[in-house]
Scaffold this motif. Structure first.
Motif, PDB file in Angstrom:
ATOM      1  N   ASN A 127     -20.595 -53.979  20.624  1.00  0.00           N
ATOM      2  CA  ASN A 127     -20.513 -52.632  20.014  1.00  0.00           C
ATOM      3  C   ASN A 127     -19.067 -52.293  20.665  1.00  0.00           C
ATOM      4  O   ASN A 127     -18.813 -51.096  21.114  1.00  0.00           O
ATOM      5  N   PRO A 128     -17.874 -52.821  20.453  1.00  0.00           N
ATOM      6  CA  PRO A 128     -16.667 -52.378  21.180  1.00  0.00           C
ATOM      7  C   PRO A 128     -15.944 -51.253  20.303  1.00  0.00           C
ATOM      8  O   PRO A 128     -16.188 -51.002  19.297  1.00  0.00           O
ATOM      9  N   PRO A 129     -15.275 -50.571  21.013  1.00  0.00           N
ATOM     10  CA  PRO A 129     -14.678 -49.295  20.765  1.00  0.00           C
ATOM     11  C   PRO A 129     -13.504 -49.725  19.654  1.00  0.00           C
ATOM     12  O   PRO A 129     -13.239 -50.932  19.659  1.00  0.00           O
ATOM     13  N   GLN A 130     -13.290 -48.931  18.594  1.00  0.00           N
ATOM     14  CA  GLN A 130     -12.144 -49.020  17.642  1.00  0.00           C
ATOM     15  C   GLN A 130     -10.867 -48.841  18.219  1.00  0.00           C
ATOM     16  O   GLN A 130     -10.157 -48.095  17.796  1.00  0.00           O
ATOM     17  N   THR A 131     -10.488 -49.841  19.082  1.00  0.00           N
ATOM     18  CA  THR A 131      -9.136 -49.799  19.597  1.00  0.00           C
ATOM     19  C   THR A 131      -8.558 -51.106  19.523  1.00  0.00           C
ATOM     20  O   THR A 131      -9.536 -52.027  19.347  1.00  0.00           O
ATOM     21  N   PRO A 132      -7.448 -51.420  18.960  1.00  0.00           N
ATOM     22  CA  PRO A 132      -7.055 -52.816  18.976  1.00  0.00           C
ATOM     23  C   PRO A 132      -7.135 -53.780  20.169  1.00  0.00           C
ATOM     24  O   PRO A 132      -7.379 -54.993  19.964  1.00  0.00           O
ATOM     25  N   VAL A 133      -6.823 -53.392  21.395  1.00  0.00           N
ATOM     26  CA  VAL A 133      -7.186 -54.305  22.458  1.00  0.00           C
ATOM     27  C   VAL A 133      -8.810 -54.449  22.538  1.00  0.00           C
ATOM     28  O   VAL A 133      -9.030 -55.755  22.796  1.00  0.00           O
ATOM     29  N   ALA A 134      -9.252 -53.548  22.455  1.00  0.00           N
ATOM     30  CA  ALA A 134     -10.784 -53.723  22.739  1.00  0.00           C
ATOM     31  C   ALA A 134     -11.589 -54.662  21.384  1.00  0.00           C
ATOM     32  O   ALA A 134     -12.358 -55.321  21.953  1.00  0.00           O
ATOM     33  N   GLN A 135     -10.867 -54.512  20.135  1.00  0.00           N
ATOM     34  CA  GLN A 135     -11.352 -55.398  19.223  1.00  0.00           C
ATOM     35  C   GLN A 135     -10.936 -56.868  19.538  1.00  0.00           C
ATOM     36  O   GLN A 135     -11.763 -57.819  19.195  1.00  0.00           O
ATOM     37  N   GLU A 136      -9.815 -57.070  20.041  1.00  0.00           N
ATOM     38  CA  GLU A 136      -9.252 -58.612  19.927  1.00  0.00           C
ATOM     39  C   GLU A 136     -10.281 -59.072  21.324  1.00  0.00           C
ATOM     40  O   GLU A 136     -10.375 -60.298  21.316  1.00  0.00           O
ATOM     41  N   LEU A 137     -10.296 -58.217  22.429  1.00  0.00           N
ATOM     42  CA  LEU A 137     -11.107 -58.632  23.403  1.00  0.00           C
ATOM     43  C   LEU A 137     -12.622 -59.180  22.996  1.00  0.00           C
ATOM     44  O   LEU A 137     -13.305 -60.225  23.444  1.00  0.00           O
ATOM     45  N   TYR A 138     -13.090 -58.419  22.194  1.00  0.00           N
ATOM     46  CA  TYR A 138     -14.589 -58.617  21.475  1.00  0.00           C
ATOM     47  C   TYR A 138     -14.383 -60.032  20.747  1.00  0.00           C
ATOM     48  O   TYR A 138     -15.232 -60.711  21.041  1.00  0.00           O
ATOM     49  N   ARG A 139     -13.412 -59.925  20.120  1.00  0.00           N
ATOM     50  CA  ARG A 139     -13.421 -61.335  19.374  1.00  0.00           C
ATOM     51  C   ARG A 139     -13.287 -62.518  20.210  1.00  0.00           C
ATOM     52  O   ARG A 139     -13.755 -63.678  19.895  1.00  0.00           O
ATOM     53  N   ALA A 140     -12.465 -62.285  21.272  1.00  0.00           N
ATOM     54  CA  ALA A 140     -12.203 -63.493  22.215  1.00  0.00           C
ATOM     55  C   ALA A 140     -13.459 -63.901  23.086  1.00  0.00           C
ATOM     56  O   ALA A 140     -13.868 -64.938  23.152  1.00  0.00           O
ATOM     57  N   VAL A 141     -14.276 -62.647  23.401  1.00  0.00           N
ATOM     58  CA  VAL A 141     -15.557 -62.963  23.914  1.00  0.00           C
ATOM     59  C   VAL A 141     -16.386 -63.652  22.990  1.00  0.00           C
ATOM     60  O   VAL A 141     -17.329 -64.482  23.348  1.00  0.00           O
ATOM     61  N   GLN A 142     -16.458 -63.289  21.616  1.00  0.00           N
ATOM     62  CA  GLN A 142     -17.291 -63.991  20.592  1.00  0.00           C
ATOM     63  C   GLN A 142     -16.890 -65.560  20.645  1.00  0.00           C
ATOM     64  O   GLN A 142     -17.763 -66.344  20.200  1.00  0.00           O
ATOM     65  N   LYS A 143     -15.599 -65.732  20.613  1.00  0.00           N
ATOM     66  CA  LYS A 143     -15.005 -67.215  20.233  1.00  0.00           C
ATOM     67  C   LYS A 143     -15.349 -67.944  21.620  1.00  0.00           C
ATOM     68  O   LYS A 143     -15.907 -68.954  21.406  1.00  0.00           O
ATOM     69  N   THR A 144     -15.184 -67.435  22.808  1.00  0.00           N
ATOM     70  CA  THR A 144     -15.313 -68.152  23.859  1.00  0.00           C
ATOM     71  C   THR A 144     -15.985 -67.349  25.074  1.00  0.00           C
ATOM     72  O   THR A 144     -15.082 -66.397  25.579  1.00  0.00           O
ATOM     73  N   PRO A 145     -17.101 -67.635  25.546  1.00  0.00           N
ATOM     74  CA  PRO A 145     -17.673 -66.773  26.563  1.00  0.00           C
ATOM     75  C   PRO A 145     -16.659 -66.662  27.617  1.00  0.00           C
ATOM     76  O   PRO A 145     -16.216 -67.681  28.337  1.00  0.00           O
TER      77      PRO A 145
END
Length: 348
Positions: A127-145
């Motif tokens: 449930n990442p915050p709605q900020t661009p960096v947090a959103q991109e970090l979330y995508r990165a974590v989902q892509k590669t732990p």
């Protein structure tokens, strides 16, 4: 060379093509080579606030480009599958690094860092915050732990530096660098799915070298803010003080009846030379480990491209007789894109 220096418009067009291709995951080799053979000295235009017209990935790229230009160039040269993850990590680091520069009260800084601590928990709970960096970090974590502990180390390191206190010793500089710089390299190794002890150790040595370089490079900037981060043990050893360094930097020969003698100036150059030697030693050890550790993972070598700019600054400092206040040291190296491309595609 003069023709390259007059090619700003051409370089700008090539960079636009280059960035678009990076986002799409591919790039023609000929155009890539052209880009890096053209000098680009234009001002960056990153944004400090999200204007909603950008995608989250575009925001991260613009943020790194504006505030961490050397790592921006290095990140462009990473393999396409990890590039977006790398920009998310670098943008996250930019967010953290800027906190100290924009606050007047360390308590406000702690509040901002607490936001990122909470954001990390939300990112890893889905449930990442709605900020661009947090959103991109979330995508990165989902892509590669990726290690949450490494991301948390980046936050903790910035929290330790909020008070702008001088480092107690060179060892303290290196200990801080292991928390503020090394985790980014480790996260990129994780993103590439590389598990290699030599490369992990190389990341530590390179982090120490970059940390020392950053302390030296930031002396003029920090003095404008009334801050001196030079290790206290070295100031004592060379019989210097923050006030003396400040007057050397401002080229003030007399202050309150106390002259800045040539002995003091030489003492500061000697102090700088000692730090440069230590930085050199770390880079040599890192280079040896990168050579052996990347045998089975050749792409992993590109993670360590920041070695190039670190080495470049240290060499320029030597040429300027270890005078950190030389204006030429603060000028952007217009050929750095070419040098990085050469190291990524040929020398490495």
């Amino acid at each position: 060379m003069d023709s390259l220096r007059r090619s700003g418009v051409c370089a700008l067009k090539l960079e636009c093509i280059f960035l678009t291709a990076q986002l799409r995951g591919g790039f023609p080799r000929k155009a890539e080579a052209q880009y890096f053979f053209v000098k680009r000295y234009a001002n960056t235009s990153g944004t400090e606030t999200w204007n909603k017209k950008q995608s989250t990935s575009e925001y991260c790229i613009a943020s790194v480009k504006k505030s961490d230009y050397e790592n921006y160039l290095c990140t462009l040269l990473l393999p396409a599958p990890v590039r977006s993850t790398a920009f998310a990590i670098r943008a996250f680091n930019v967010e953290l690094a800027q906190i100290r520069d924009v606050i007047s009260d360390h308590r406000i800084g702690k509040m901002r860092l607490q936001f990122w601590k909470d954001a990390l928990e939300r990112i890893y709970s889905g449930n990442p915050p709605q900020t661009p960096v947090a959103q991109e970090l979330y995508r990165a974590v989902q892509k590669t732990p990726m290690s949450k502990a490494s991301l948390r180390d980046l936050i903790d390191a910035r929290e330790e530096s909020l008070h702008n206190k001088p480092f107690r010793s060179v060892d303290a500089v290196e200990a801080y660098s292991l928390k503020a710089i090394s985790p980014a390299f480790n996260l990129l190794l994780e993103a590439m799915k590389v598990q290699n002890e030599d490369l992990q150790l190389a990341a530590q040595y390179l982090a120490k070298a970059i940390g020392i370089k950053t302390v030296l490079r930031s002396v003029p900037y920090n003095l404008q803010r009334g801050v001196v981060l030079i290790p206290v043990d070295l100031l004592i050893k060379h019989r210097l003080s923050a006030d003396v360094i400040s007057r050397i930097g401002r080229n003030v020969d007399v202050s309150q009846g106390m002259p800045v003698t040539e002995e003091k100036r030489k003492g500061f150059r000697d102090l700088t030379a000692g730090l440069v030697e230590r930085c050199d030693n770390h880079m040599e050890k890192a280079a040896a480990l990168i050579k052996t550790g990347s045998v089975g993972s050749p792409n992993a070598k590109t993670i360590f491209l920041p070695t190039v700019s670190c080495r470049k600054f240290i060499n320029r400092l030597k040429l300027n007789n270890f005078d950190v206040f030389q204006p030429s040291l603060r000028q952007r190296d217009g050929l750095l894109p070419l040098k990085l491309w050469w190291h990524a595609n040929i020398k490495f």
